[in-house]
Design an enzyme around this catalytic site. Structure first.
Site, PDB file in Angstrom:
ATOM      1  N   HIS A   2       0.773  -1.293   0.077  1.00  0.00           N
ATOM      2  CA  HIS A   2      -0.005  -0.166  -0.153  1.00  0.00           C
ATOM      3  C   HIS A   2       0.768   1.194  -0.330  1.00  0.00           C
ATOM      4  CE1 HIS A   2       0.677  -0.649   4.463  1.00  0.00           C
ATOM      5  NE2 HIS A   2       0.757   0.747   4.392  1.00  0.00           N
TER       6      HIS A   2
ATOM      7  N   HIS B 152       5.430   6.386  -1.243  1.00  0.00           N
ATOM      8  CA  HIS B 152       6.195   5.176  -1.846  1.00  0.00           C
ATOM      9  C   HIS B 152       5.459   3.799  -1.341  1.00  0.00           C
ATOM     10  CE1 HIS B 152       7.355   5.485   2.451  1.00  0.00           C
ATOM     11  NE2 HIS B 152       7.527   4.178   2.346  1.00  0.00           N
TER      12      HIS B 152
END
Length: 280
Positions: free
Chosen positions: A135, A223
């Site tokens: 995620h 990220h």
């Protein structure tokens, strides 16, 4: 807003004071014994036979499980049961670890690349553990009280209701660590969609501020975390980062590009997952 539940659960509630219960029980028994002294023998025996204390039913197991022993609670703090991970905050009943994120369902090419990266790291003595799920974080992990869950998620839903779907991508590897430097991560940094991600963070930060919780980082490096290891291994991983990046760039089909379809924001709090679809 959709709600899902994971397989794990946390109980919310506090056991009563055992010492107080014993003392109150003892005082009642003493009063009853004094009162029984004036009764005839037959009536006293009859009273004792009907005493409900002698015919108590055992408590159901599901009720007893609501109040675990201290040994059970100690297990939740044992880092050996969590791959060596150390909690950023002490586990307390009624406190729910909470974070907001965009999910990334991995594709086959991504899985193949990740195995190659882990193999290359392992050959250098760096054994990383693959993330259980992938995620992109839109918040820090915060502690949410159980009774705040409903108003917290309602605030998120209201703020996200006007946000539109978009796409972002990532292709550059980067090394990260948590604030306590107890874990090191290999991640893939976002290269497109940064402005839209900041818009989502502003909405999430507004809800965090309402509940006096920590907002996201001032200059976030968005990220997707790929894998992690225990301890501060940032310098060792940075030494071979260029070699790892070549595995991303020099592929038969061309450089790998992680594509993230940002259609739904999720909030994980304890064992519950709340889903907030974005507008088309």
């Amino acid at each position: 807003m959709l709600v899902g539940y994971s397989s794990s659960s946390e109980e919310d509630g506090e056991p009563g004071s055992e010492a107080t219960t014993r003392n109150s029980r003892r005082s009642v028994e003493e009063d009853e014994d004094e009162g029984n002294q004036d009764l005839p023998a037959k009536k006293k025996a009859r009273t004792e036979e009907l005493d409900p204390k002698t015919s108590r039913l055992p408590l159901p197991g599901c009720f007893l499980s609501m109040f675990p022993d201290e040994d059970d609670e100690a297990l939740t703090e044992d880092s050996s049961l969590h791959g060596g991970r150390i909690r950023s905050f002490k586990h307390e009943r009624g406190n729910w670890a909470t974070y907001v994120y965009l999910p990334y369902p991995p594709e086959e090419e991504f899985e193949e690349l990740l195995e190659e990266l882990l193999s290359a790291l392992g050959s250098r003595g760096l054994n990383l553990t693959k993330q259980e799920e992938f995620h992109l974080s839109l918040s820090q992990t915060v502690v949410l009280r159980h009774h705040w869950i409903q108003p917290f998620t309602q605030s998120l839903q209201a703020g996200l209701s006007n946000c539109r779907r978009f796409a972002c991508s990532a292709a550059t590897l980067k090394v990260y660590s948590n604030a306590e430097r107890t874990r090191t991560f290999l991640g893939m940094e976002v290269s497109t969609g940064h402005a839209q991600l900041l818009d989502l963070v502003r909405v999430v930060d507004k809800t965090m501020t309402e509940f006096r919780l920590d907002t996201f980082y001032k200059e976030p490096s968005f990220h997707v975390s790929l894998a992690w290891c225990v301890g501060d291994q940032m310098e060792k991983m940075k030494e071979i980062l260029q070699e790892l990046q070549s595995l991303v760039d020099d592929r038969d089909e061309g450089p790998f590009l992680l594509r993230l379809s940002c259609a739904e924001v999720r909030c994980r709090t304890g064992n519950k997952t709340f889903r907030f679809p974005l507008k088309l």
